[in-house]
Design a protein around this motif. Sequence first.
Motif, PDB file in Angstrom:
ATOM      1  N   SER A  91       0.953  -1.270   0.109  1.00 50.33           N
ATOM      2  CA  SER A  91      -0.031   0.160  -0.413  1.00 50.33           C
ATOM      3  C   SER A  91       0.597   1.124  -0.193  1.00 50.33           C
ATOM      4  O   SER A  91       1.820   1.272   0.902  1.00 50.33           O
ATOM      5  CB  SER A  91      -1.285  -0.303   1.564  1.00 50.33           C
ATOM      6  N   ASP A  93       0.420   3.435   2.055  1.00 52.29           N
ATOM      7  CA  ASP A  93       1.126   3.568   3.269  1.00 52.29           C
ATOM      8  C   ASP A  93       2.010   3.439   3.673  1.00 52.29           C
ATOM      9  O   ASP A  93       3.335   3.199   4.464  1.00 52.29           O
ATOM     10  CB  ASP A  93       0.024   3.494   4.534  1.00 52.29           C
ATOM     11  N   GLU A  94       2.411   2.000   3.369  1.00 52.80           N
ATOM     12  CA  GLU A  94       3.346   0.566   3.539  1.00 52.80           C
ATOM     13  C   GLU A  94       5.141   1.622   2.557  1.00 52.80           C
ATOM     14  O   GLU A  94       5.794   1.638   3.589  1.00 52.80           O
ATOM     15  CB  GLU A  94       3.084  -0.530   3.059  1.00 52.80           C
ATOM     16  N   GLN A  96       5.517   4.561   2.339  1.00 51.70           N
ATOM     17  CA  GLN A  96       5.833   5.774   2.829  1.00 51.70           C
ATOM     18  C   GLN A  96       6.191   5.055   4.430  1.00 51.70           C
ATOM     19  O   GLN A  96       7.164   6.303   4.676  1.00 51.70           O
ATOM     20  CB  GLN A  96       4.457   6.683   3.559  1.00 51.70           C
ATOM     21  N   GLN A  97       5.691   4.401   5.105  1.00 48.81           N
ATOM     22  CA  GLN A  97       6.616   4.063   6.435  1.00 48.81           C
ATOM     23  C   GLN A  97       8.080   3.595   5.683  1.00 48.81           C
ATOM     24  O   GLN A  97       8.987   3.545   6.768  1.00 48.81           O
ATOM     25  CB  GLN A  97       6.087   2.294   7.049  1.00 48.81           C
TER      26      GLN A  97
END
Length: 124
Positions: A91, A93-94, A96-97
């Motif tokens: 994702s 978000d992943e 970005q992490q």
Amino acid sequence: MNASLLTVFGLAVVAATLLFTIAVARRRNSRRHREIRQLLDAADALEARLRTARSEIEAVAGDHIDDPVHDALREMLRQRLWLREHGDTASVDELQQVRGSIVDARSRIEQQLDRIERARVPVT
């Protein structure tokens, strides 16, 4: 005539829904591609900085010390392998992490290099 209008209306709704779905998918893919590109840019920058850091540390301490950059480079390899294996399905978000962890690592390296630079300055 009413049946044909309903059919045309139904086809218009289906077409609009399809176009909307395509637009959302393209936007999502665009965000993913942008995030992957930013992640890879951050990884490349960190890797370059780590190689410079290794040279600077060796210049100060010589070759007879533990290599603090080795672990960071190993972590970079781990992140790149993760991206290769999971980048297509991760994702945003992943992604970005992962990029955040790379940026944090670069910040830690910069702090260590600042300490080394301060240690080089002769005390007067």
